[in-house]
Write a protein that holds these residues in place. Structure first.
Motif, PDB file in Angstrom:
ATOM      1  N   GLU A  46       4.657   1.176  16.218  1.00 60.08           N
ATOM      2  CA  GLU A  46       4.015   1.098  14.897  1.00 60.08           C
ATOM      3  C   GLU A  46       4.098  -0.367  14.330  1.00 60.08           C
ATOM      4  OE1 GLU A  46       4.863   4.280  11.635  1.00 60.08           O
ATOM      5  OE2 GLU A  46       6.142   2.518  11.128  1.00 60.08           O
ATOM      6  N   VAL A  47       3.058  -0.680  13.745  1.00 61.06           N
ATOM      7  CA  VAL A  47       2.683  -1.976  13.181  1.00 61.06           C
ATOM      8  C   VAL A  47       2.198  -1.696  11.670  1.00 61.06           C
ATOM      9  CG1 VAL A  47       2.688  -3.574  15.154  1.00 61.06           C
ATOM     10  CG2 VAL A  47       0.579  -2.355  14.457  1.00 61.06           C
ATOM     11  N   LEU A  48       1.929  -2.828  11.040  1.00 59.00           N
ATOM     12  CA  LEU A  48       1.093  -2.494   9.593  1.00 59.00           C
ATOM     13  C   LEU A  48      -0.442  -3.230   9.872  1.00 59.00           C
ATOM     14  CD1 LEU A  48       3.612  -3.817   7.260  1.00 59.00           C
ATOM     15  CD2 LEU A  48       2.874  -1.370   7.468  1.00 59.00           C
ATOM     16  N   CYS A  49      -1.225  -2.705   9.292  1.00 52.74           N
ATOM     17  CA  CYS A  49      -2.610  -3.271   9.335  1.00 52.74           C
ATOM     18  C   CYS A  49      -2.723  -3.559   7.701  1.00 52.74           C
ATOM     19  CB  CYS A  49      -3.654  -2.420   9.709  1.00 52.74           C
ATOM     20  SG  CYS A  49      -5.277  -3.076   9.634  1.00 52.74           S
ATOM     21  N   MET A  50      -3.205  -4.958   7.384  1.00 52.74           N
ATOM     22  CA  MET A  50      -3.475  -5.165   6.078  1.00 52.74           C
ATOM     23  C   MET A  50      -4.764  -5.100   5.745  1.00 52.74           C
ATOM     24  SD  MET A  50      -4.558  -7.559   3.724  1.00 52.74           S
ATOM     25  CE  MET A  50      -4.869  -8.981   4.469  1.00 52.74           C
ATOM     26  N   GLY A  51      -5.310  -4.592   4.540  1.00 52.72           N
ATOM     27  CA  GLY A  51      -6.649  -4.764   4.016  1.00 52.72           C
ATOM     28  C   GLY A  51      -6.929  -3.319   3.710  1.00 52.72           C
ATOM     29  N   PRO A  52      -8.156  -3.436   2.677  1.00 54.20           N
ATOM     30  CA  PRO A  52      -8.658  -4.636   2.117  1.00 54.20           C
ATOM     31  C   PRO A  52      -7.742  -5.359   1.301  1.00 54.20           C
ATOM     32  CG  PRO A  52     -10.152  -2.816   2.025  1.00 54.20           C
ATOM     33  CD  PRO A  52      -8.824  -2.143   2.247  1.00 54.20           C
ATOM     34  N   LEU A  53      -7.883  -6.790   1.014  1.00 53.58           N
ATOM     35  CA  LEU A  53      -7.320  -7.702   0.130  1.00 53.58           C
ATOM     36  C   LEU A  53      -8.347  -8.145  -0.682  1.00 53.58           C
ATOM     37  CD1 LEU A  53      -5.335  -9.583  -1.185  1.00 53.58           C
ATOM     38  CD2 LEU A  53      -5.729 -11.282   0.608  1.00 53.58           C
ATOM     39  N   GLY A  54      -8.594  -7.555  -1.959  1.00 51.68           N
ATOM     40  CA  GLY A  54      -9.830  -7.998  -2.922  1.00 51.68           C
ATOM     41  C   GLY A  54      -9.277  -8.719  -4.150  1.00 51.68           C
ATOM     42  N   VAL A  55     -10.065  -9.688  -4.464  1.00 48.23           N
ATOM     43  CA  VAL A  55     -10.037 -10.276  -5.657  1.00 48.23           C
ATOM     44  C   VAL A  55     -11.296 -10.451  -6.523  1.00 48.23           C
ATOM     45  CG1 VAL A  55      -9.271 -12.510  -6.738  1.00 48.23           C
ATOM     46  CG2 VAL A  55      -8.151 -11.594  -4.914  1.00 48.23           C
ATOM     47  N   LEU A  56     -11.349 -10.129  -7.669  1.00 49.36           N
ATOM     48  CA  LEU A  56     -12.647 -10.462  -8.487  1.00 49.36           C
ATOM     49  C   LEU A  56     -13.140 -11.754  -8.138  1.00 49.36           C
ATOM     50  CD1 LEU A  56     -11.716  -8.773 -12.104  1.00 49.36           C
ATOM     51  CD2 LEU A  56     -13.403  -8.052 -10.382  1.00 49.36           C
ATOM     52  N   GLU A 114     -10.571   0.108  -7.517  1.00 51.12           N
ATOM     53  CA  GLU A 114     -12.017   0.741  -6.737  1.00 51.12           C
ATOM     54  C   GLU A 114     -13.170   0.009  -7.352  1.00 51.12           C
ATOM     55  OE1 GLU A 114     -10.571   5.174  -5.263  1.00 51.12           O
ATOM     56  OE2 GLU A 114     -12.173   4.900  -6.469  1.00 51.12           O
ATOM     57  N   ASN A 115     -13.155  -0.249  -8.597  1.00 48.18           N
ATOM     58  CA  ASN A 115     -14.346  -0.898  -9.120  1.00 48.18           C
ATOM     59  C   ASN A 115     -14.122  -2.369  -8.916  1.00 48.18           C
ATOM     60  OD1 ASN A 115     -16.350   0.259 -10.834  1.00 48.18           O
ATOM     61  ND2 ASN A 115     -14.732   1.317 -11.805  1.00 48.18           N
ATOM     62  N   MET A 116     -12.825  -2.935  -9.030  1.00 51.58           N
ATOM     63  CA  MET A 116     -12.601  -4.413  -8.906  1.00 51.58           C
ATOM     64  C   MET A 116     -12.986  -4.531  -7.197  1.00 51.58           C
ATOM     65  SD  MET A 116     -10.298  -6.656  -7.101  1.00 51.58           S
ATOM     66  CE  MET A 116      -8.984  -5.460  -6.478  1.00 51.58           C
ATOM     67  N   THR A 117     -12.421  -3.694  -6.265  1.00 49.59           N
ATOM     68  CA  THR A 117     -12.721  -3.961  -4.823  1.00 49.59           C
ATOM     69  C   THR A 117     -14.238  -4.106  -4.514  1.00 49.59           C
ATOM     70  OG1 THR A 117     -10.575  -2.750  -4.514  1.00 49.59           O
ATOM     71  CG2 THR A 117     -12.255  -3.023  -2.516  1.00 49.59           C
ATOM     72  N   VAL A 167     -10.602   1.899   0.689  1.00 54.53           N
ATOM     73  CA  VAL A 167      -9.389   2.060  -0.407  1.00 54.53           C
ATOM     74  C   VAL A 167      -9.345   3.307  -0.647  1.00 54.53           C
ATOM     75  CG1 VAL A 167      -8.550   1.197  -2.734  1.00 54.53           C
ATOM     76  CG2 VAL A 167      -9.270  -0.453  -1.043  1.00 54.53           C
ATOM     77  N   HIS A 168     -10.065   4.020  -1.039  1.00 52.24           N
ATOM     78  CA  HIS A 168     -10.283   5.450  -1.816  1.00 52.24           C
ATOM     79  C   HIS A 168      -9.884   6.339  -0.754  1.00 52.24           C
ATOM     80  CE1 HIS A 168     -11.671   8.808  -4.077  1.00 52.24           C
ATOM     81  NE2 HIS A 168     -11.908   9.351  -2.938  1.00 52.24           N
ATOM     82  N   ASN A 169     -10.124   6.202   0.598  1.00 53.51           N
ATOM     83  CA  ASN A 169      -9.697   7.020   1.647  1.00 53.51           C
ATOM     84  C   ASN A 169      -8.149   6.755   2.240  1.00 53.51           C
ATOM     85  OD1 ASN A 169     -12.414   8.368   1.581  1.00 53.51           O
ATOM     86  ND2 ASN A 169     -13.056   6.975   3.355  1.00 53.51           N
ATOM     87  N   MET A 170      -8.204   5.660   2.029  1.00 51.36           N
ATOM     88  CA  MET A 170      -6.836   5.042   2.587  1.00 51.36           C
ATOM     89  C   MET A 170      -5.522   5.894   1.710  1.00 51.36           C
ATOM     90  SD  MET A 170      -5.272   1.457   3.629  1.00 51.36           S
ATOM     91  CE  MET A 170      -6.764   1.225   4.939  1.00 51.36           C
ATOM     92  N   ARG A 171      -5.938   5.764   0.529  1.00 48.78           N
ATOM     93  CA  ARG A 171      -4.721   6.341  -0.183  1.00 48.78           C
ATOM     94  C   ARG A 171      -4.472   8.029   0.120  1.00 48.78           C
ATOM     95  NH1 ARG A 171      -7.782   4.475  -4.687  1.00 48.78           N
ATOM     96  NH2 ARG A 171      -7.050   2.338  -5.388  1.00 48.78           N
ATOM     97  N   ARG A 172      -5.379   8.590   0.635  1.00 49.46           N
ATOM     98  CA  ARG A 172      -5.181  10.053   0.802  1.00 49.46           C
ATOM     99  C   ARG A 172      -4.875  10.105   2.254  1.00 49.46           C
ATOM    100  NH1 ARG A 172      -8.029   8.739  -3.126  1.00 49.46           N
ATOM    101  NH2 ARG A 172      -8.451   9.993  -4.927  1.00 49.46           N
TER     102      ARG A 172
END
Length: 202
Positions: free
Chosen positions: A81-91, A17-20, A38-43
Motif C-alpha cells: 500500500e502507498v498513497l497517490c496524491m491528487g488532484p491538487l487544485g488552486v484557484l 468541486e467548483n474551485m477544482t 474529486v467527487h468520485n474519490m470521496r465515495r
C-alpha cells in the motif's frame, strides 16, 4: 495574505468541486475532469479522509488537496500500500503564491504521522522535486503498463521506506472517467466554454 489549511468538511464539498473545476479548466484538455475525480474519490474506499484538506483565505476556499490509497504489485504478485496524491487544485487568481506548497507540505507531514510509506504522483517534475519527489524508476517502480517517464514520481516518507517495495503501480479507479458521466456531472455547474489550446496534453 494569511492562508489557513484545515480539513475539508461536508459543507465544503460543492465549493471545493467548483474551485477544482476553475483550477483545471482548459489546462490539460478542453474543459476538465478533475472536479469529477474529486467527487468520485470521496465515495471510494480508497479515499483517505485524514489527508483531505482545503486552503482558505478568510471564508473563501482557494485550494484543496486529496489523497487516495494505491498499491504497488511486485513480480511475485505481492501488494504494497502507498498513497497517490491528487488532484491538487488552486484557484487561478491564487496560483504562484505558495498555496499549493502549503497544502503539499502540510499533507506530507500528516501522511508521515499516519505511517504511510510513500506518495506516488503524476505531475510536473520541476514543481514536485522541491518536495523531495524523484522519478519512480529510482525505486524500481513502473506504471501499471510497465512504463516510466519524468512525470511519474515517488516520495519516500521516511528513510529506506521503499527498500523492499518494487513493481507496478495501480491507482484508484476514481481516476477513470467516463465522458458521459462527465457531461452529466457538468450540468450541475455554471456553463463554461471549452477551448482547444496548444499547451494542452490531450
Amino acid at each position: 495574505m494569511k492562508i489557513l489549511i484545515r480539513p475539508e468538511e461536508e459543507c465544503d464539498i460543492k465549493e471545493v468541486e467548483n474551485m477544482t473545476r476553475e483550477a483545471f479548466w482548459d489546462l490539460y484538455k478542453p474543459g476538465c475532469v478533475e472536479h469529477l475525480i474529486v467527487h468520485n474519490m470521496r465515495r471510494s474506499s480508497d479515499f483517505v479522509k485524514e489527508l483531505d484538506h482545503v486552503a482558505c483565505d478568510g471564508d473563501k476556499i482557494i485550494g484543496s488537496i486529496i489523497y487516495s490509497k494505491a498499491k504497488v504489485i511486485n513480480n511475485e504478485n505481492k501488494e504494497f500500500e502507498v498513497l497517490c496524491m491528487g488532484p491538487l487544485g488552486v484557484l487561478p487568481s491564487y496560483q504562484n503564491k505558495g498555496v499549493g506548497s502549503l497544502l503539499m507540505e502540510h499533507s506530507i507531514e500528516k501522511a508521515k504521522h499516519l505511517g504511510y510509506k510513500a506518495i506516488i504522483i503524476f505531475g510536473n517534475p520541476e514543481y514536485y522535486k522541491r518536495f523531495g519527489f524523484k522519478n519512480a524508476t529510482e525505486y524500481n517502480i513502473q506504471t501499471s503498463s510497465g512504463e516510466n517517464f519524468e512525470a511519474f514520481m515517488t516520495l519516500e516518507l521516511y528513510d529506506e521506506s521503499l527498500d523492499t517495495i518494487s513493481g507496478k503501480f495501480y491507482a484508484s479507479d476514481s481516476f477513470e472517467i467516463n465522458e458521459e458521466d462527465l457531461d452529466n456531472f457538468d450540468k450541475g455547474f455554471t456553463p463554461k466554454e471549452k477551448h482547444v489550446l496548444d499547451t494542452q496534453l490531450f
